[in-house]
Design an enzyme around this catalytic site. Structure first.
Site, PDB file in Angstrom:
ATOM      1  N   CYS A 182       5.801 -11.447  56.600  1.00 32.02           N
ATOM      2  CA  CYS A 182       6.798 -11.474  57.840  1.00 32.02           C
ATOM      3  C   CYS A 182       7.008 -12.786  57.786  1.00 32.02           C
ATOM      4  CB  CYS A 182       6.779 -10.809  59.141  1.00 32.02           C
ATOM      5  SG  CYS A 182       5.179 -10.088  59.037  1.00 32.02           S
ATOM      6  N   SER A 214      -0.869   0.306  63.033  1.00 34.98           N
ATOM      7  CA  SER A 214       0.304   0.804  62.352  1.00 34.98           C
ATOM      8  C   SER A 214      -0.492   1.035  60.851  1.00 34.98           C
ATOM      9  CB  SER A 214       0.766  -0.853  61.161  1.00 34.98           C
ATOM     10  OG  SER A 214       2.066  -0.735  61.393  1.00 34.98           O
ATOM     11  N   ALA A 215      -0.510   2.361  60.567  1.00 34.85           N
ATOM     12  CA  ALA A 215      -1.362   2.875  59.178  1.00 34.85           C
ATOM     13  C   ALA A 215      -0.856   2.745  58.192  1.00 34.85           C
ATOM     14  CB  ALA A 215      -0.693   4.479  59.415  1.00 34.85           C
TER      15      ALA A 215
HETATM   16  N1  7TS Z   1       0.539  -6.948  63.961  1.00 36.44           N
HETATM   17  C1  7TS Z   1      -0.196  -7.979  62.840  1.00 36.44           C
HETATM   18  C2  7TS Z   1      -1.489  -8.751  63.158  1.00 36.44           C
HETATM   19  C3  7TS Z   1      -0.027  -8.242  61.569  1.00 36.44           C
HETATM   20  O1  7TS Z   1      -1.064  -8.170  60.329  1.00 36.44           O
HETATM   21  C4  7TS Z   1       1.298  -6.664  61.348  1.00 36.44           C
HETATM   22  C5  7TS Z   1       1.465  -6.949  59.814  1.00 36.44           C
HETATM   23  C6  7TS Z   1       1.905  -6.473  62.481  1.00 36.44           C
HETATM   24  C7  7TS Z   1       1.327  -6.400  63.886  1.00 36.44           C
HETATM   25  C8  7TS Z   1       3.648  -5.933  61.983  1.00 36.44           C
HETATM   26  O2  7TS Z   1       2.889  -4.572  61.513  1.00 36.44           O
HETATM   27  P1  7TS Z   1       4.082  -3.612  61.019  1.00 36.44           P
HETATM   28  O3  7TS Z   1       3.007  -2.776  60.374  1.00 36.44           O
HETATM   29  O4  7TS Z   1       4.534  -3.432  62.107  1.00 36.44           O
HETATM   30  O5  7TS Z   1       4.875  -4.338  60.078  1.00 36.44           O
HETATM   31  N2  7TS Z   1       1.438  -7.683  59.255  1.00 36.44           N
HETATM   32  C9  7TS Z   1       1.473  -8.801  57.957  1.00 36.44           C
HETATM   33  C10 7TS Z   1       1.166  -9.815  57.147  1.00 36.44           C
HETATM   34  O6  7TS Z   1      -0.021 -10.345  57.922  1.00 36.44           O
HETATM   35  N3  7TS Z   1       1.990  -9.321  56.049  1.00 36.44           N
HETATM   36  O7  7TS Z   1       2.714  -9.152  56.536  1.00 36.44           O
HETATM   37  C11 7TS Z   1       2.791  -7.988  57.372  1.00 36.44           C
END
Ligand code: 7TS
Length: 396
Positions: free
Chosen positions: A326, A201-202
């Site tokens: 999340c 994710s950017a």
């Molecule tokens: N995978 C990991 C390891 C992550 O940390 C996150 C977001 C995602 C997937 C999902 O990313 P997104 O851009 O699709 O939302 N993690 C977190 C966090 O640790 N606190 O807020 C978002």
């Protein structure tokens, strides 16, 4: 003072990224698939962005990097795509993952469990990392996919990706890694790592929100879940997010350029913060410094509810978290703390501090001071901790 120490949730957009994106909102706003100049004038920047993405993770020309809306989409695509490719037809019926994956992985697996798929959630050791033996034991002829993260979002612990990929190859099982917290923090080389699918994710590496990617190794097929106008070679339909792609490409280039800075300068600040906080009695940090991403600390401060600490920090202008944003609205204990076997009362004390290349020494010094004061205040009123006031006096 405002201090942002929640960079594992999201990051500031680097001003150089923002600058490259600007023309693609109001000047060059054409649809890249249109057969006129408004469309075609977006092509050079898109090509440049894709080249930067391929170079950033060392993908080969014949591999695919498909742009998605975020890591959550990429992860869901791989896990549910594998279901359609290898499980729905009766070929296989098993997925292996770990207990400490992001909810995007865990919930996608839970969804498939409802459809009858067997899922193994590998336990982690006290450092929050899986043991290779347990992975090897979990794989069977039924296994359709192994999905293990590159770096954990809560602890920052980096998983033994090359060893995991060796085991997967030995058993001829495709390997997906969620590298959302790895890119920009540690070198990510898909060839060296030997992965088949990789999600990112950017906005985790100073790019914009709402844009991410899935790397797919040459020869690995995946059913497309978004059917439509056949963009991205038919793998993921939907009009391209041109400013987002341009921004993600630039962010990837800068992430790679700054890896040494992360490894040295960001780590030095992180270590300083950690060393000072560990002087507080009855504290511990999950995982060793060297095995973690250079920016992350997950600390337990006994007797202090994570949410109470966040409140004090927020009042002082400091942003941190108790774990993944999340899940944190639910006021639950930190699931990674639970997975490493921390006692129930400690699972509520988790505090995640995550730095970035924009974090300054002044911000860290200020944060240390505020946390010391918050610990003093909160432990005085804590019902689970008997307060010994002398530890900090030399510090304040
Ligand atoms: N995978 C990991 C390891 C992550 O940390 C996150 C977001 C995602 C997937 C999902 O990313 P997104 O851009 O699709 O939302 N993690 C977190 C966090 O640790 N606190 O807020 C978002």
């Amino acid at each position: 003072m405002r201090v942002y120490l929640d960079n594992n949730a999201t990051t500031i957009v680097d001003p150089f990224v923002y600058k490259e994106m600007v023309p693609y909102f109001c000047e060059k706003y054409g649809n890249p698939n249109s057969l006129h100049e408004f469309g075609s004038e977006t092509h050079p920047a898109l090509r440049c962005a894709m080249d930067r993405l391929y170079a950033g993770i060392n993908a080969a020309d014949n591999d695919d990097i498909v742009v998605t809306s975020c890591a959550t989409e990429s992860i869901n695509w791989v896990i549910k795509g594998i279901y359609f490719d290898r499980i729905f037809n009766g070929d296989k019926n098993h997925i292996v993952t770990s207990e400490v994956e992001h909810p995007a992985v865990i919930q996608a697996c839970r969804f498939l469990e409802k459809l009858g798929v067997k899922v193994t959630y590998l336990p982690v050791n006290s450092d929050g990392v899986i043991e290779i033996d347990t992975l090897e034991e979990s794989i069977s002829d039924e296994t359709a996919l192994v999905s293990i993260m590159w770096a954990n979002n809560e602890t920052g612990m980096v998983f033994p990706i090359e060893e995991i990929s060796r085991v997967c190859k030995k058993h001829d099982v495709p390997f997906h890694t969620d590298a959302t917290q790895a890119i920009g923090k540690v070198p990510v080389d898909v060839v060296k790592a030997g992965v088949d699918y990789l999600s990112f994710s950017a906005h985790k590496f100073h790019g914009p929100k709402g844009i991410g990617g899935l790397y797919i190794k040459e020869g690995r097929v995946i059913s497309s879940l978004l059917s439509g106008g056949e963009q991205m070679d038919g793998l993921r339909s939907g009009t391209l997010n041109v400013p987002g792609i341009v921004g993600m490409g630039k962010a990837m280039e800068l992430a790679v350029e700054n890896l040494d800075f992360e490894k040295n300068d960001v780590k030095k600040l992180r270590d300083r913060l950690e060393d000072e906080l560990l002087k507080i009695p009855d504290t511990f940090v999950v995982g060793t410094k060297e095995q973690r991403t250079p920016n992350t600390i997950l600390i337990s401060i006994k007797g202090i509810e994570g949410e109470a600490m966040l409140w004090d920090l927020n009042k002082a202008g400091i942003a941190a978290s108790t774990g993944s944003a999340c899940a944190s609205e639910a006021l639950e204990s930190n699931p990674v703390m639970e997975a490493i076997g921390a006692e129930a009362d400690l699972a509520h004390t988790a505090l995640r501090l995550s730095l970035s290349r924009f974090t300054t020494k002044e911000e860290i010094d200020y944060t240390i001071d505020i946390i010391y004061k918050a610990v003093e205040r909160l432990r005085t009123i804590s019902s689970t901790f008997s307060y010994a006031p002398d530890w900090h006096e030399s510090k304040l």
